[in-house]
Design a protein around this motif. Structure first.
Motif, PDB file in Angstrom:
ATOM      1  N   LYS A 199       0.808  -1.218   0.000  1.00 32.86           N
ATOM      2  CA  LYS A 199       0.000   0.000   0.000  1.00 32.86           C
ATOM      3  C   LYS A 199       0.846   1.274   0.000  1.00 32.86           C
ATOM      4  N   ASP A 200       2.130   1.135   0.319  1.00 28.70           N
ATOM      5  CA  ASP A 200       3.025   2.294   0.359  1.00 28.70           C
ATOM      6  C   ASP A 200       3.882   2.417  -0.890  1.00 28.70           C
ATOM      7  N   ALA A 201       3.588   1.588  -1.893  1.00 26.42           N
ATOM      8  CA  ALA A 201       4.364   1.589  -3.133  1.00 26.42           C
ATOM      9  C   ALA A 201       3.512   2.060  -4.305  1.00 26.42           C
ATOM     10  N   TRP A 202       4.142   2.817  -5.194  1.00 32.93           N
ATOM     11  CA  TRP A 202       3.523   3.218  -6.459  1.00 32.93           C
ATOM     12  C   TRP A 202       4.347   2.615  -7.587  1.00 32.93           C
ATOM     13  N   TYR A 203       3.661   2.339  -8.693  1.00 32.26           N
ATOM     14  CA  TYR A 203       4.363   1.799  -9.873  1.00 32.26           C
ATOM     15  C   TYR A 203       3.972   2.621 -11.094  1.00 32.26           C
ATOM     16  N   VAL A 204       4.967   3.042 -11.868  1.00 29.35           N
ATOM     17  CA  VAL A 204       4.699   3.803 -13.079  1.00 29.35           C
ATOM     18  C   VAL A 204       5.315   3.095 -14.286  1.00 29.35           C
ATOM     19  N   GLY A 205       4.526   2.965 -15.356  1.00 31.88           N
ATOM     20  CA  GLY A 205       5.010   2.324 -16.577  1.00 31.88           C
ATOM     21  C   GLY A 205       4.134   2.682 -17.753  1.00 31.88           C
TER      22      GLY A 205
END
Length: 281
Positions: A199-205
Motif C-alpha cells: 500500500k506504500d508503493a507506487w508503480y509507473v510504466g
C-alpha cells in the motif's frame, strides 16, 4: 508513498525510437559492407535474438551467419575492428537519440529529496539498463535496479559498459528470465525485499497490458505513463522485424492487450513531472 517502482524503457526515455534508429544506422552499414539484402540481415538478427531470448542482445552482430561467411574465423578484437563502421554507426545514433523525456531527471531528484526511494524495474538486460541510466546521468537517483539476467554470460568486446561503483555493489538485483511481466508476484517480491508494504508503493510504466495490469493485480498504486506509447509506428515495425518473440509470445501479448482494454489505471500522466503533484494530493 514510500517507494516509487518505475519502468525504464518508454517511461524514462523513448527506447523504441532510439534503439530502432540506432539499429537502422548499423543495418545500413552492414548491408553495404556484406553485400546482402536487408531482409536477410533482419532474418539473421531475429534468429540470434530468439536464440538468446532478447532483442537487445549486445553481441548479436558478432554471431550473424553473414558476418562469419564474409570474415571467416577471426579473434574477437580483430573482428570488432573489421566491424568498426557499423558499430560506430550504432553508437553515434544511440548517442544522438538516447535522451530522457522532459522533466525526468528533475522529478527523480525531487522525489529523492522527499525521502522517496526510487526502484527501477525493467525487462531489459541488467547490463543494458545500467548502461542507459549511467549515460543519462540518473543512476545516482536509484536505490536499486531490478533487471533481467542474461541468457548466457556476456563476454564484452568493448569497455563502454559502466562498472557499478564499489559502494553501490548492492544496486543491481538480477531477475530470473522465467519471471516476466505482468507477474504480480514480482512487485510483491520487490516490496518485500525493500521492506515496504504494498500500500506504500507506487508503480509507473507505459504498458497497460504489462505494467498496469501487474501493478493492479499486486495491489500497488498504478500510474500509466501514456506519453510513452507515442512513437513512430514505422520505428516499431523495424523492431518487430528483429524481435526475439516466438509465435507463443505473440499470442500471449495479443491476449494481454485484449485484457488491457478494460484496465483503468489509478492515475494517468502525460509527463513524468506530474508524479510530484499526484503524491502531494
Amino acid at each position: 508513498m514510500r517507494i516509487l517502482i518505475t519502468d525504464l524503457d518508454n517511461t524514462l526515455y523513448d527506447w523504441v525510437s532510439f534503439f530502432a534508429r540506432a539499429f537502422e544506422a548499423m543495418a545500413s552499414e552492414l548491408v553495404s559492407l556484406l553485400g546482402i539484402p536487408p531482409q536477410t540481415l533482419f532474418d539473421e538478427f531475429k534468429a540470434v535474438h530468439r536464440a538468446y531470448g532478447d532483442s537487445e542482445y549486445p553481441f548479436a552482430l558478432f554471431e550473424l551467419p553473414s558476418v562469419h561467411r564474409y570474415f571467416g574465423t577471426l579473434p574477437p578484437e580483430e573482428l570488432k575492428a573489421r566491424l568498426d563502421k557499423p558499430l560506430h554507426a550504432f553508437n553515434s545514433a544511440r548517442k544522438r537519440e538516447l535522451r530522457l523525456y522532459e522533466s525526468v531527471s528533475s522529478t527523480l531528484s525531487k522525489l529523492n529529496q522527499k525521502g522517496i526511494r526510487i526502484i527501477g524495474y525493467t525487462e531489459a538486460l541488467a547490463v543494458n539498463a545500467a548502461f542507459r541510466l549511467h549515460k543519462l546521468d540518473i543512476l545516482k537517483h536509484f536505490h536499486r535496479l531490478y533487471a533481467l539476467e542474461a541468457a548466457v554470460p556476456l563476454t564484452p568486446v568493448s569497455s563502454d559498459r559502466p562498472v557499478v561503483p564499489l559502494h553501490r555493489s548492492d544496486l543491481i538485483e538480477l531477475v530470473p528470465r522465467v519471471e516476466r511481466k505482468p507477474n504480480p508476484r514480482l512487485l510483491a517480491h520487490i516490496c518485500a525485499l525493500e521492506h515496504v508494504d504494498l500500500k506504500d508503493a507506487w508503480y509507473v510504466g507505459d504498458s497497460l497490458s504489462r505494467d498496469i495490469i501487474m501493478a493492479q493485480s499486486a495491489g500497488v498504486t498504478s500510474v500509466w505513463a501514456e506519453y510513452g506509447t507515442k512513437y513512430d509506428p514505422g520505428l516499431w515495425s523495424t523492431l518487430v522485424k528483429i524481435s526475439h518473440w516466438t509465435d507463443e509470445d505473440i499470442v500471449r501479448d495479443s491476449q494481454l492487450r485484449q485484457q488491457a482494454k478494460s484496465v483503468r489505471p489509478d492515475h494517468t500522466i502525460q509527463s513524468y513531472s506530474e508524479l510530484i503533484s499526484l503524491i502531494s494530493n
